[in-house]
Enzyme design. Sequence first.
Site, PDB file in Angstrom:
ATOM      1  N   ASP A 286       0.807  -1.139   0.124  1.00  0.00           N
ATOM      2  CA  ASP A 286       0.092   0.052   0.185  1.00  0.00           C
ATOM      3  C   ASP A 286       0.879   1.156   0.021  1.00  0.00           C
ATOM      4  O   ASP A 286       2.097   1.179   0.167  1.00  0.00           O
ATOM      5  CB  ASP A 286      -0.824  -0.022   1.289  1.00  0.00           C
ATOM      6  CG  ASP A 286      -1.669   1.015   1.402  1.00  0.00           C
ATOM      7  OD1 ASP A 286      -2.394   1.703   0.551  1.00  0.00           O
ATOM      8  OD2 ASP A 286      -1.794   1.752   2.513  1.00  0.00           O
TER       9      ASP A 286
ATOM     10  N   ASP B 101      -0.341   5.403   0.944  1.00  0.00           N
ATOM     11  CA  ASP B 101      -0.530   6.120   2.081  1.00  0.00           C
ATOM     12  C   ASP B 101      -0.724   5.640   3.450  1.00  0.00           C
ATOM     13  O   ASP B 101      -1.416   4.408   3.578  1.00  0.00           O
ATOM     14  CB  ASP B 101      -1.727   7.055   1.689  1.00  0.00           C
ATOM     15  CG  ASP B 101      -1.812   7.985   0.578  1.00  0.00           C
ATOM     16  OD1 ASP B 101      -1.171   8.929   0.715  1.00  0.00           O
ATOM     17  OD2 ASP B 101      -2.045   7.607  -0.554  1.00  0.00           O
TER      18      ASP B 101
ATOM     19  N   ASP C  19      -2.198  -0.333   5.876  1.00  0.00           N
ATOM     20  CA  ASP C  19      -2.620   0.008   7.172  1.00  0.00           C
ATOM     21  C   ASP C  19      -4.098   0.382   7.429  1.00  0.00           C
ATOM     22  O   ASP C  19      -4.627   0.190   8.476  1.00  0.00           O
ATOM     23  CB  ASP C  19      -1.966   1.571   7.292  1.00  0.00           C
ATOM     24  CG  ASP C  19      -2.726   2.435   6.458  1.00  0.00           C
ATOM     25  OD1 ASP C  19      -2.551   2.146   4.976  1.00  0.00           O
ATOM     26  OD2 ASP C  19      -3.183   3.578   7.002  1.00  0.00           O
TER      27      ASP C  19
END
Length: 270
Positions: free
Chosen positions: A37, A39, A213
């Site tokens: 991922d 961000d 996240d």
Amino acid sequence: MTDPGESPSLAEHGAFPRDLPPPLPLGAAVPTALFLDFDGTLVEIADHPDDVIVSPHLPDLIARLADRLDGRLALITGRSLESLEEMLGHLDVAVAGSHGGEFRPAGSREILPLAEPLPKAVVDRLSAFAADNGGLLVEPKPFSIAVHYRRHPEALPGLLACADETGREFGLRTKHGKQVIELSMPGSDKGSAVARFMQMPPFLGARPVFIGDDVTDEDAFAAVARLGGDGILAGPMRETLAHARLGGVSAVHAWLETIIHDHDQENSRT
């Protein structure tokens, strides 16, 4: 068996909000496919998506990882590919943007859609709601639209109602991330992107690992688990399908550097 594009029930998978161990080294015995991922994983989240600070060393880190893993590296992000390249420049690695809606293998400039384009009426409706509720930040993408409410948390109940109604009307998926609500077209999810990459060389036959996240990464955690791999949560502990956890962006970078170091050490002994 759950389709890679479906949101799994965390309770069904026995996931509880207990802490997770740190990830083990990848090792060289089994080829690994690494999915990252962006961000919240490779860069810290900012109030505005354009305000993230990208380490000047990050593009080189990604390129070195792809080299050490013989190309079995892909970035899978909620950002559009255009937005990602504005942050990182062009990298010759596999990427999937818009939560998987935009799909591009390494070595190609052709974007392969995994979903139908988002109807303009959806953008118009969410944009009108945002304008009427304090000027929420709207982020239209080719296959999804995100509305950020970080600066206007009081707008959340109305935003959820608007998103749910619009999603039902147009057959869209609603995703609630970190102070953002996103509507996406079917097929535009990170699990579908992981599954698609894993059917292609050089990923084919490798053990997949995904680091992310947000709750929007849970589709990918479920997909790698079905394929015999592991999910790694970046950031604070929460309910998740991941099997290991790193403390945040700096811990992710440090762990990725160990992959390069271990690979170089292994080569120096052979």
